[in-house]
Design an enzyme around this catalytic site. Structure first.
Site, PDB file in Angstrom:
ATOM      1  N   ASP A 237      66.190  12.143  22.413  1.00  0.00           N
ATOM      2  CA  ASP A 237      65.423  11.058  23.020  1.00  0.00           C
ATOM      3  C   ASP A 237      66.402  10.196  23.836  1.00  0.00           C
ATOM      4  OD1 ASP A 237      63.451   9.386  23.861  1.00  0.00           O
ATOM      5  OD2 ASP A 237      62.617   9.005  21.886  1.00  0.00           O
TER       6      ASP A 237
HETATM    7  C1  BGC Z   1      60.753   7.540  24.333  1.00  0.00           C
HETATM    8  C2  BGC Z   1      60.309   8.970  24.558  1.00  0.00           C
HETATM    9  C3  BGC Z   1      60.247   9.272  26.039  1.00  0.00           C
HETATM   10  C4  BGC Z   1      61.596   8.975  26.653  1.00  0.00           C
HETATM   11  C5  BGC Z   1      61.672   9.285  28.125  1.00  0.00           C
HETATM   12  C6  BGC Z   1      61.992   7.202  25.119  1.00  0.00           C
HETATM   13  O1  BGC Z   1      62.289   5.843  25.065  1.00  0.00           O
HETATM   14  O2  BGC Z   1      60.973   7.349  22.963  1.00  0.00           O
HETATM   15  O3  BGC Z   1      59.060   9.184  23.955  1.00  0.00           O
HETATM   16  O4  BGC Z   1      59.860  10.593  26.228  1.00  0.00           O
HETATM   17  O5  BGC Z   1      61.894   7.614  26.463  1.00  0.00           O
HETATM   18  O6  BGC Z   1      60.952   8.411  28.887  1.00  0.00           O
END
Ligand code: BGC
Length: 721
Positions: A266
C-alpha cells in the site's frame, strides 16, 4: 511475447533496470504528465533522479487517454529496453460514472448489477488508459467507527466473498483479449478491517481461527476468480506489519494459496516498517518487504535506493528480485502491453463511452436498489400532487459520490433537488438547506422552517460529508452532527409527515433520527445518479428492496457488533438466565437498532411453510429447504429471502446464525412463490481448533426469513455415513 522471451528480456536487464520495475510513482513524476512542474522537490526528497524515472515500472493515478498516451510515448522512447509502463488507479465504485459506494452495493444483494457496475467502471477507465484497478477492497469489517467500511460490502464473510467474485469478474472479464477490461488488485491483505478502536491504520490482533474463518475468505474468493494482484495492508497482523510479514505473504498467500501474481505494497507501506518499529532504516525496510515477497513498492524509494546494495552484499538473493520482476513483466504481457503499450486508451472512445446514458442508467438502477428503507409509518411513497419541502444540507448537494470517487465530478452529479424536480413542478418543491453539515445559523434554520410550514410533506436530507468516512475518516461518535439533529427536531415539531434521508458512508447510531421521523431511508453515498434514484424511490416509481449488510448499532457502545456472533456461557434471554450475571449491558440493549439483512419494502412479504426435505442427511447428500413467500401488500416488489444456519454443537463455538444463501424474488401483489435452497455438507464446514476445515456430524438449525432476526426455523441432523 511468450514466457521464453520474457525470460530473455529479464536476462538483458541490469540490476538497476530490474529494481526499476518494482517502483511505482505517481503521475507527476513522469515526463509527459500535464502536472510535471512541481516534481524536483519530491525527487530530491526520495533520492531519485531522471534515470530512475526512466526505469520505473508503473504509474499511480494517471488517467485520461491523452495523458496516459503521452506519458507512455515518452517512456517508450527513454526506457532502454522499451518496457512499457503499467498504469494503476483506484477505480473503486466507478470512474466518471460513479456508482454507489461498495457498502451500498452490498445492500443491493445484487451480484449481477455489482458485476455490471465494475464492468462499466473498467471500460471507462480502460479507454482513459488505466490498466489495473486497486479494487475490490474486501476487508471484512464489524467496525462502523472505521471510515473505510464504505469501501467493502459489509460484515458477512459469505456475502463479501460473493461480491468479491462479482467485482473481479466485472473488472477483469476476458482481460487478455479485451482491452476494455482492467486487471484487478484485491486489497488490503490482510484483515485491515479490524483495527483496534476502529481507528485507521491501527493494530490488528486476532486468532488464526478468526482470521481463517471470517477475514480471509473474501480475499481468497477474489483470487479464485482470477484477481491478478494483491495489495498489502497498512496494519500489523499479530505483531508484524503486513507489508513485511513473511509468514502471511510468502507462507500463506504464495505457498498455501499458490498466488503467483503481483503483490504491491500500500502507499508508502514499505517505508512505514520504520515507524512500526520493525526496521531500523530504509534499507532494512526494503530487505524485509522483499523477503516477504512484496513485488512493487508504492510511492516510497526503499527499493530503488537499497535493493541493489542488498544483493551486492549478499543479504538478498538476486532470484528474489528476478521472481518479482518476472511477475510484473508477466502482467504487462497479459495486458498486451508489449504489443500495444497504449492498450485501450482512446480519446474518441472516452468521448463516446464515459458517462453515456446507458452507464448513467445502470448507476441509477443500482443506486435505487441499494437504498435501505428502515422505517415507514405509511408516509412513503410521497404523492406526486403534494407540495413537498426538501430540507437539509443534502437537499441540493453534489457531495453524494462518496470517498474514492476522484474521477467523478460535481457537474455530472444529480442532486436530490434535481431528482425531485423530475416528479414535481416548480411551485410544488420548496428547497432549503436549513444548516450546513456541521454548523448552521439561525437564519438558515428560519428559512427552512418557513418553507417546511408551507408544505404537505417534508423530506429532510441529512448525513456526513464525504471526508467523514473513507481513508482516515474515523469517528468515535457515529451520530449525525448535532446541528442536523436539531434541524430535524425543529422540523418534526411542525407536526407534518417527515421523511429522513441519510447520506453517509458507515452504519450510524440513528436512534434520534428514527425517533424524529415517520420514515427513514438510508441512501448511503449513491453516486452520480443519486438524486434521481432517491426520487424514484420516494415517489414510488421504484419499490425499495435493499437490506443492510452491516448491523446498524443502537449505540457506538455496542461496537464491534455483528449478527453472526457467539452465544457466551451466559447468554441474555436464556430460560435459566439470572437477572444480573448474564452477558448484557446495563444501559443499552444487546441488539442493534436494525439487524443485518434488514430492510423494508412498500409491500409486505409473508413467509410460510418452511420445509426441509429430510430430518437427517448423510455427508454425501444435500438438504432441500423451501419456503413460501407471499406478497400481501399493494405494491409489486422484490424481496431478498435469506437462509441462515446454526451448527448447534461444534468442536469450537459456532455462530448463532450464519448466512448460507439468499434468493431474490419479484412478486406482484397477492402473488406467492416457493423459494428453494439446497444445503450441502460443504456449506457446514468450519475451522476447527487445529485449523482443519471440515463439518461435524450433529444437529443444525436452518433459519429462513427477511432478515437475520425475524426468521422461521427447523432442525436437521448431519450423519457421518
Ligand atoms: C489506500 C489504498 C489505495 C492507495 C493508492 C492508499 O492510501 O490505502 O487503498 O489503493 O492509497 O491510492
Amino acid at each position: 511475447m511468450g514466457e521464453h522471451q520474457l525470460k530473455n528480456l529479464l536476462d538483458q536487464m541490469t540490476v538497476e533496470e530490474k529494481v526499476g520495475q518494482l517502483v511505482q510513482l505517481a503521475t507527476p513524476f513522469f515526463k509527459g504528465a500535464s502536472d510535471r512542474g512541481e516534481i524536483t522537490g519530491p525527487m530530491v526528497h526520495m533520492n531519485i533522479d531522471e534515470d530512475d524515472i526512466k526505469r520505473t515500472g508503473s504509474v499511480l493515478g494517471a488517467s485520461g487517454a491523452k495523458e496516459t498516451i503521452n506519458i507512455q510515448k515518452v517512456h517508450m522512447e527513454e526506457n532502454r529496453l522499451g518496457i512499457p509502463l503499467l498504469f494503476m488507479s483506484d477505480i473503486v465504485h466507478g470512474f466518471k460514472t460513479i456508482f454507489p459506494v461498495p457498502l451500498a452495493i452490498g445492500c443491493s444483494w445484487d451480484l449481477d448489477l455489482a458485476e455490471k457496475s465494475a464492468s462499466i467502471a473498467a471500460k471507462e477507465a480502460a479507454v482513459a488508459g488505466v490498466h489495473v484497478t486497486f479494487a475490490p477492497m474486501v476487508d471484512l469489517s464489524r467496525e462502523p467507527r472505521w471510515g473505510r467500511v464504505m469501501e467493502g460490502t459489509g460484515e458477512d464473510t459469505f456475502l463479501n466473498s460473493r461480491f468479491a467474485r462479482s467485482f473481479v469478474r466485472g473488472f477483469q472479464g476476458d482481460l487478455e483479449n479485451d482491452p476494455h477490461k482492467v486487471a484487478s488488485c484485491v486489497k488490503h491483505f490482510a484483515a485491515y478491517g479490524a483495527p483496534e478502536g476502529g481507528r485507521d491504520y491501527n493494530t490488528v490482533d486476532m486468532s488464526e481461527w478468526q482470521l481463517r474463518e471470517n477475514y480471509l475468505p473474501a480475499y481468497k474468493a477474489a483470487l479464485d476468480e482470477g484477481a491478478q494482484m494483491v495489495m498489502t495492508a497498512f496494519n500489523i497482523l499479530n505483531g508484524m506489519p503486513s507489508t513485511g510479514n513473511e509468514p502471511l505473504m510468502r507462507g500463506l498467500l504464495r505457498d498455501e494459496w499458490n498466488f503467483d501474481g503481483v503483490l504491491i505494497s500500500d502507499w508508502g507501506a514499505v517505508k512505514e516498517l520504520i515507524p512500526h518499529g520493525v526496521a531500523e532504516n530504509e534499507k532494512q525496510a526494503a530487505e524485509k518487504a522483499m523477503k516477504a515477497g512484496v513485488d512493487v513498492e508504492m510511492m516510497t524509494s526503499c527499493y530503488v535506493n537499497h535493493v541493489e546494495e542488498l544483493i551486492e552484499e549478499g543479504t538478498l538473493e538476486e532470484n528474489i528480485l528476478d521472481e518479482a520482476v518476472l511477475r510484473i513483466l508477466q502482467l504487462k504481457q497479459k495486458l498486451g502491453l508489449f504489443d500495444n503499450p497504449y492498450r485501450g486508451a482512446s480519446e474518441k472512445e472516452e468521448e463516446d463511452y464515459i458517462l453515456s446514458p446507458e452507464n448513467r442508467k445502470a448507476s441509477r438502477e443500482l443506486a435505487s436498489k441499494s437504498m435501505v428503507l428502515l422505517k415507514n409509518e405509511g408516509t412513503l411513497p410521497l404523492q406526486k400532487d403534494q407540495k413537498v419541502a426538501l430540507i437539509g444540507p443534502f437537499a441540493d448537494n453534489t457531495d453524494i459520490l462518496g470517498p474514492w470517487s476522484w474521477g467523478g465530478s460535481a457537474e455530472d452529479t444529480v442532486t436530490v433537488a434535481s431528482g425531485f424536480s423530475q416528479y414535481l413542478n416548480e411551485d410544488q418543491l420548496l428547497t432549503s438547506a436549513g444548516c450546513g453539515i456541521e454548523t448552521g445559523t439561525n437564519e438558515q434554520l428560519e428559512v427552512a422552517l418557513e418553507k417546511a410550514a408551507q408544505a404537505e410533506a417534508i423530506v429532510v436530507a441529512l448525513g456526513e460529508h464525504s471526508d467523514m468516512s473513507g481513508e482516515a475518516g474515523c469517528r468515535a461518535d457515529i451520530r449525525i452532527p448535532e446541528v442536523q439533529l436539531e434541524l430535524l427536531k425543529k422540523i418534526r415539531s411542525l407536526g407534518k409527515p417527515v421523511t429522513a434521508v441519510l447520506f453517509n458512508g458507515r452504519p450510524l447510531d440513528l436512534r434520534e433520527v428514527t425517533e424524529n421521523a415517520d420514515a427513514v431511508i438510508e441512501a448511503w453515498y449513491p453516486g452520480t445518479e443519486g438524486g434521481n434514484a432517491l426520487a424514484d424511490i420516494l415517489f414510488g416509481e421504484v419499490n425499495p428492496s435493499a437490506k443492510l449488510t452491516m448491523s446498524m448499532p443502537y449505540s457506538v457502545g455496542q461496537v464491534p457488533i455483528y449478527y453472526n456472533r457467539y452465544n457466551t456461557g451466559r447468554p441474555e434471554g436464556a430460560p435459566d438466565a439470572q437477572e444480573r450475571y448474564v452477558s448484557q449491558y446495563l444501559d443499552i440493549p444487546n441488539e442493534p437498532l436494525y439487524p443485518f439483512g434488514f430492510g423494508l419494502s412498500y409491500s409486505r412479504f409473508e413467509y410460510e411453510e418452511l420445509t426441509l426435505s429430510s430430518e437427517r442427511i448423510r455427508q454425501d447428500e444435500s438438504l432441500s429447504v423451501s419456503v413460501k413467500v407471499t406478497n400481501t401488500g399493494d405494491y409489486a416488489g422484490e424481496e431478498i429471502v435469506q437462509l441462515y444456519v446454526r451448527d448447534l454443537v461444534g468442536e469450537v463455538v459456532r455462530p448463532l446464525k450464519e448466512l448460507k444463501d439468499f434468493e431474490k424474488v419479484y412478486l406482484h401483489p397477492g402473488e406467492e412463490k416457493v423459494v428453494h435452497f439446497t444445503l450441502t455438507e460443504e456449506q457446514l464446514r468450519y475451522y476447527h481448533a487445529n485449523m482443519e476445515h471440515k463439518s461435524d456430524a450433529g444437529e443444525f438449525e436452518v433459519f429462513v426469513g427477511p432478515n437475520s432476526r425475524d426468521t422461521k426455523s427447523e432442525r436437521f441432523r448431519l450423519d457421518r455415513k
